[in-house]
Design a protein around this motif. Structure first.
Motif, PDB file in Angstrom:
ATOM      1  N   LEU A 150       0.722  -1.100  -0.007  1.00  0.00           N
ATOM      2  CA  LEU A 150      -0.359  -0.219   0.014  1.00  0.00           C
ATOM      3  C   LEU A 150       0.652   1.202  -0.177  1.00  0.00           C
ATOM      4  CD1 LEU A 150      -2.837  -0.774   2.700  1.00  0.00           C
ATOM      5  CD2 LEU A 150      -3.500   0.089  -0.145  1.00  0.00           C
ATOM      6  N   ARG A 151       2.014   1.240   0.497  1.00  0.00           N
ATOM      7  CA  ARG A 151       3.067   2.244   0.736  1.00  0.00           C
ATOM      8  C   ARG A 151       3.011   2.630  -0.246  1.00  0.00           C
ATOM      9  NH1 ARG A 151       7.550   2.285   5.438  1.00  0.00           N
ATOM     10  NH2 ARG A 151       6.134   3.670   6.554  1.00  0.00           N
ATOM     11  N   LEU A 152       3.963   1.442  -1.103  1.00  0.00           N
ATOM     12  CA  LEU A 152       4.492   1.343  -2.469  1.00  0.00           C
ATOM     13  C   LEU A 152       3.890   2.196  -3.223  1.00  0.00           C
ATOM     14  CD1 LEU A 152       6.681  -2.004  -2.218  1.00  0.00           C
ATOM     15  CD2 LEU A 152       8.025   0.927  -2.343  1.00  0.00           C
ATOM     16  N   ASN A 153       2.664   1.716  -3.499  1.00  0.00           N
ATOM     17  CA  ASN A 153       1.766   2.778  -4.806  1.00  0.00           C
ATOM     18  C   ASN A 153       1.506   3.658  -4.160  1.00  0.00           C
ATOM     19  OD1 ASN A 153      -0.126   1.610  -6.638  1.00  0.00           O
ATOM     20  ND2 ASN A 153      -1.809   2.101  -5.125  1.00  0.00           N
ATOM     21  N   GLU A 154       1.239   4.011  -2.683  1.00  0.00           N
ATOM     22  CA  GLU A 154       0.814   5.890  -2.649  1.00  0.00           C
ATOM     23  C   GLU A 154       2.349   6.738  -2.729  1.00  0.00           C
ATOM     24  OE1 GLU A 154       0.217   5.315   1.340  1.00  0.00           O
ATOM     25  OE2 GLU A 154      -1.853   4.370   1.288  1.00  0.00           O
ATOM     26  N   LEU A 155       3.245   5.812  -3.373  1.00  0.00           N
ATOM     27  CA  LEU A 155       5.020   6.817  -4.181  1.00  0.00           C
ATOM     28  C   LEU A 155       5.128   6.567  -5.150  1.00  0.00           C
ATOM     29  CD1 LEU A 155       7.171   4.818  -0.920  1.00  0.00           C
ATOM     30  CD2 LEU A 155       6.250   6.972  -0.981  1.00  0.00           C
ATOM     31  N   LEU A 156       3.724   5.884  -6.210  1.00  0.00           N
ATOM     32  CA  LEU A 156       3.784   5.858  -7.315  1.00  0.00           C
ATOM     33  C   LEU A 156       3.695   6.440  -7.939  1.00  0.00           C
ATOM     34  CD1 LEU A 156       3.573   1.810  -8.186  1.00  0.00           C
ATOM     35  CD2 LEU A 156       5.736   3.394  -7.883  1.00  0.00           C
ATOM     36  N   LEU A 162       7.118   0.427 -10.254  1.00  0.00           N
ATOM     37  CA  LEU A 162       7.536  -0.142  -9.468  1.00  0.00           C
ATOM     38  C   LEU A 162       8.329  -1.433  -9.788  1.00  0.00           C
ATOM     39  CD1 LEU A 162       7.828  -1.019  -6.515  1.00  0.00           C
ATOM     40  CD2 LEU A 162       5.708  -2.301  -6.379  1.00  0.00           C
ATOM     41  N   GLY A 163       8.978  -1.704  -9.673  1.00  0.00           N
ATOM     42  CA  GLY A 163      10.632  -2.395 -10.780  1.00  0.00           C
ATOM     43  C   GLY A 163      10.683  -3.778  -8.956  1.00  0.00           C
ATOM     44  N   ILE A 164      10.016  -4.711  -9.641  1.00  0.00           N
ATOM     45  CA  ILE A 164      10.597  -5.865  -8.120  1.00  0.00           C
ATOM     46  C   ILE A 164      11.385  -6.969  -9.029  1.00  0.00           C
ATOM     47  CG2 ILE A 164       9.427  -7.373  -6.934  1.00  0.00           C
ATOM     48  CD1 ILE A 164       6.748  -5.568  -6.481  1.00  0.00           C
ATOM     49  N   MET A 165      12.301  -7.013  -7.600  1.00  0.00           N
ATOM     50  CA  MET A 165      13.843  -8.008  -8.337  1.00  0.00           C
ATOM     51  C   MET A 165      13.226  -9.485  -6.655  1.00  0.00           C
ATOM     52  SD  MET A 165      16.878  -8.744  -9.911  1.00  0.00           S
ATOM     53  CE  MET A 165      17.969  -8.654  -8.741  1.00  0.00           C
ATOM     54  N   THR A 194      -0.254 -14.567  -6.643  1.00  0.00           N
ATOM     55  CA  THR A 194      -0.083 -13.707  -5.568  1.00  0.00           C
ATOM     56  C   THR A 194       0.162 -12.747  -6.724  1.00  0.00           C
ATOM     57  OG1 THR A 194       1.151 -15.111  -4.215  1.00  0.00           O
ATOM     58  CG2 THR A 194       1.570 -13.420  -3.394  1.00  0.00           C
ATOM     59  N   LEU A 195       1.282 -12.246  -7.061  1.00  0.00           N
ATOM     60  CA  LEU A 195       1.238 -11.255  -7.849  1.00  0.00           C
ATOM     61  C   LEU A 195       0.601 -10.658  -9.042  1.00  0.00           C
ATOM     62  CD1 LEU A 195       5.413 -12.448  -8.244  1.00  0.00           C
ATOM     63  CD2 LEU A 195       4.813 -10.412  -7.313  1.00  0.00           C
ATOM     64  N   LEU A 202      -4.266  -3.403  -6.651  1.00  0.00           N
ATOM     65  CA  LEU A 202      -3.520  -2.379  -6.109  1.00  0.00           C
ATOM     66  C   LEU A 202      -4.351  -1.224  -8.043  1.00  0.00           C
ATOM     67  CD1 LEU A 202      -0.281  -2.533  -5.077  1.00  0.00           C
ATOM     68  CD2 LEU A 202      -2.930  -1.504  -3.672  1.00  0.00           C
ATOM     69  N   GLY A 203      -4.819  -2.396  -8.646  1.00  0.00           N
ATOM     70  CA  GLY A 203      -5.169  -1.884  -9.738  1.00  0.00           C
ATOM     71  C   GLY A 203      -3.809  -1.482 -10.392  1.00  0.00           C
ATOM     72  N   LEU A 204      -2.907  -1.967 -10.687  1.00  0.00           N
ATOM     73  CA  LEU A 204      -1.568  -2.019 -11.833  1.00  0.00           C
ATOM     74  C   LEU A 204      -1.632  -2.942 -12.578  1.00  0.00           C
ATOM     75  CD1 LEU A 204       1.028  -1.257  -8.696  1.00  0.00           C
ATOM     76  CD2 LEU A 204      -0.200   0.582  -9.663  1.00  0.00           C
ATOM     77  N   GLU A 205      -0.802  -2.687 -13.896  1.00  0.00           N
ATOM     78  CA  GLU A 205      -0.345  -3.576 -14.772  1.00  0.00           C
ATOM     79  C   GLU A 205       0.930  -4.476 -14.688  1.00  0.00           C
ATOM     80  OE1 GLU A 205      -0.696  -0.754 -17.966  1.00  0.00           O
ATOM     81  OE2 GLU A 205      -2.650  -0.529 -17.828  1.00  0.00           O
TER      82      GLU A 205
END
Length: 223
Positions: A150-156, A162-165, A194-195, A202-205
């Motif tokens: 949730l925090r990461l989404n608010e920071l975008l 958002l790049g995750i490894m 999960t992803l 979060l409504g992300l692509e």
């Protein structure tokens, strides 16, 4: 199991069940599985305290000048960089003790603020939005993944990435023999399902451009 132990720290479902128990020396702990979002997680009673976690992180070779470490991080950066505008403003979330990726980002003409609860606990960087956020080998350390995502989404910012490894659990049946859960600081393990759950929530692509790399894109205002 108590109700709190059955609650998934990502989707908050209360139907999580004991999935695996490790009896490995110095790593005796349980792993629970959530059937709703497919997360495998370690219950809080098995989490390290911050001092022990910090000591464990310091055993990793995260030297910013280490060419092998830079090649490892480039798996994400090579996928994310072409998608960014010139001079993009970024945040390296979970930068760790040796922020090599931030150095690589700045060498390519972008900016990179640092945040890490143990090594760079500067909350001021969490008060603005970013064109991109990198999160390398970090999401598996999330004790409270719902709050962190949730925090990461608010920071975008709109249009940001958002790049995750992280190492993705491709076959949940192979979890007992999977090396990734043997690190005592690893607390949350993500399957592709999960992803997809996170992206839909979060409504992300979502993109999976290569192994270990996940990109989540927030649509811009005109999309």
């Amino acid at each position: 199991m108590s109700q709190s132990e059955r609650q998934c720290p990502l989707c908050l479902s209360t139907g999580a069940a004991l999935f695996h128990t490790s009896t490995q020396k110095n790593l005796e702990r349980d792993y629970h599985h959530c059937d709703t979002c497919d997360l495998v997680f370690v219950p809080p009673k098995f989490h390290l305290d911050p001092d022990d976690a910090r000591e464990r992180y310091l055993t990793h070779d995260n030297d910013p000048d280490n060419p092998d470490y830079r090649r490892f991080l480039s798996r994400l950066w090579d996928e994310l960089r072409p998608r960014l505008p010139q001079g993009a403003r970024g945040l390296d979330y979970g930068a760790g003790p040796g922020p090599a990726l931030a150095a690589m980002i700045e060498e390519d003409g972008h900016s990179a603020a640092l945040y890490d609860p143990l090594f760079h606990p500067d909350d001021t960087v969490l008060a603005r939005t970013y064109d991109f956020i990198t999160c390398t080998e970090t999401v598996e350390h999330f004790a409270t993944p719902r709050a962190d995502f949730l925090r990461l989404n608010e920071l975008l910012a709109p249009g940001a990435y958002l790049g995750i490894m992280t190492d993705i659990l491709e076959d949940i049946r192979k979890f007992p023999d999977w090396y990734y859960h043997r690190d005592p600081t690893h607390l949350a393990f993500y399957t592709r399902r999960t992803l997809h759950w996170i992206a839909n929530w979060l409504g992300l692509e979502l993109e999976h451009p290569r192994p270990r790399v996940v990109l989540l894109h927030k649509r811009g205002r005109g999309d």
